[in-house]
Design an enzyme around this catalytic site. Structure first.
Site, short mmCIF file in Angstrom:
data_model
loop_
_atom_site.label_atom_id
_atom_site.label_comp_id
_atom_site.label_asym_id
_atom_site.label_seq_id
_atom_site.Cartn_x
_atom_site.Cartn_y
_atom_site.Cartn_z
CG LEU A 157 20.22 -15.57 13.69
CD1 LEU A 157 20.24 -15.85 12.19
CD2 LEU A 157 20.30 -14.07 13.95
CG ASP B 208 19.07 -34.73 16.65
OD1 ASP B 208 19.41 -34.08 15.63
OD2 ASP B 208 19.78 -35.63 17.14
CG ASN C 233 16.47 -19.98 13.67
OD1 ASN C 233 16.96 -18.94 13.26
ND2 ASN C 233 17.02 -20.68 14.67
CE LYS D 62 4.68 -37.25 5.11
NZ LYS D 62 5.40 -38.45 4.66
CB SER E 107 17.55 -19.63 2.34
OG SER E 107 18.46 -20.12 1.38
CE1 TYR F 145 24.78 -23.11 5.52
CE2 TYR F 145 25.75 -21.65 3.87
CZ TYR F 145 24.94 -21.85 4.98
OH TYR F 145 24.28 -20.77 5.53
CE LYS G 261 20.59 -23.26 4.90
NZ LYS G 261 19.74 -22.76 6.02
#
Length: 353
Positions: free
Chosen positions: A38, A100, A127, A158, A196, A226, A230
């Protein structure tokens, strides 16, 4: 599988024709996980536009610079073959950035590069992510999915926040280049787009198990690990919007069930996962369709993405469909707790010099 507005309730949106000329022209964009899936598709849509509407720079983030450059080459070829800009050279706009999200050192290095080389940042697209992986921890010892999907992105945000705020606060002078083709003037705005998932509903009973986040959390299911990551994406977006209501437009979204590399761990988890993945692929949307919601979120008029009002972060299904989040995602106390916990964990994580 396409998202059809009259069936899904979503908007009709085609990035090739529906991105307003002023939405990205002259802007600087950063996309995490930009080398595949995506993220890569989103970047392609940003540059598969007329020359008069192109961004000035896109940072394509990837754990591997080699994979980043390969993605840039692919995007060049795709734009050239589309006929929009036969002479397009993606490297003139898209810059590879090693990132990373499981390593604070890598995140700080990436942010240092952006701050040194970019005088503005208009769109931050968070993303990248992992899904339903085996147990593990990040370099700093946090549960691997939470550490990647939430905490890594939180640290990046941040560190880039001063640049985002600088861009937003300089918007009154509007230092963006204006269209030369008679298009409406560009309206400056800084936007943060957070991917999300509807998986945010698959959380532990407490929503987020704060006490064990600095472990592999092997006592809870991988889908719960997971799900809490999210959920954290949505809660973080809401808190970010609330803290900077005059400077940032923040959007969280579910891209849909998309056939990307995120499904590989599920497919490789054994014969049951392999068989299920074989069936699921017939119900998954393509990457091209799947990227539409986040591209819409990055480029739609402000009043559409801020449908809940300034200082609030809406959650959207494809495409641009405002829906209700889970009860935990609406829990303001949990949101504040996550924000405070995150600030505490990231205290002292600054860029030297």
């Amino acid at each position: 599988m396409n998202y059809i507005p009259f069936l899904s309730g979503g908007k009709s949106f085609n990035p090739r024709t529906d991105i307003p000329p002023s939405a990205i022209h002259g802007k600087t964009i950063l996309v995490t996980g930009g080398n595949a899936g995506l993220g890569k598709q989103s970047i392609l849509e940003f540059v598969r536009q007329p020359a008069s509407s192109l961004p000035s720079r896109i940072w394509l983030c990837s754990r591997s610079l080699e994979r980043a450059q390969s993605a840039i080459d692919d995007i060049s070829a795709a734009v050239q073959s589309s006929g929009v800009n036969p002479d397009f050279d993606a490297s003139s706009i898209i810059k590879p950035l090693q990132l990373d999200l499981t390593s604070f050192a890598s995140i700080k290095s990436a942010a240092r590069t952006v701050l040194a080389e970019s005088g503005r940042l208009d769109i931050l697209m968070l993303n990248a992510g992992i899904m339903a992986t085996t147990t593990g921890v990040t370099r700093e010892g946090y549960e691997i999915q939470f550490g990647t999907n939430h905490l890594g992105h939180a640290l990046l945000t941040k560190l880039l926040l001063p640049l985002l705020l600088k861009t937003a606060r300089s918007a009154k002078g509007n230092d963006l280049p204006q269209p030369a083709d008679g298009s409406p003037p560009i309206t400056p705005e800084v936007r943060v787009v957070i991917l999300s998932s509807e998986g945010h509903r698959l959380t532990p009973l407490s929503g987020i198990n704060f006490d064990t986040l600095k472990s592999n959390q092997s006592s809870i299911l991988t889908w719960q690990r997971y799900g809490q990551s999210k959920l954290a994406n949505i809660l973080f977006g809401k808190q970010l919007a609330a803290h900077y209501p005059d400077e940032l437009s923040v959007v969280s979204l579910h891209p849909g069930a998309v056939n990307t590399q995120l499904f590989h761990p599920f497919r490789d988890s054994g014969w049951v996962g392999w068989a299920a993945a074989g069936v699921l692929k017939f119900f998954l949307s393509t990457v091209e369709d799947g990227a539409r919601n986040q591209v819409w979120a990055a480029t739609a008029p402000r009043e559409e993405v801020q449908a809940d009002g300034k200082g609030r972060c809406g959650y959207f299904l494809p495409v641009g469909k405002r829906v209700g989040e889970s009860g935990w995602a609406k829990d303001e106390e949990l949101g504040r707790k996550l924000w405070e916990w995150t600030e505490g964990e990231l205290k002292g994580e600054e860029i030297d010099g």
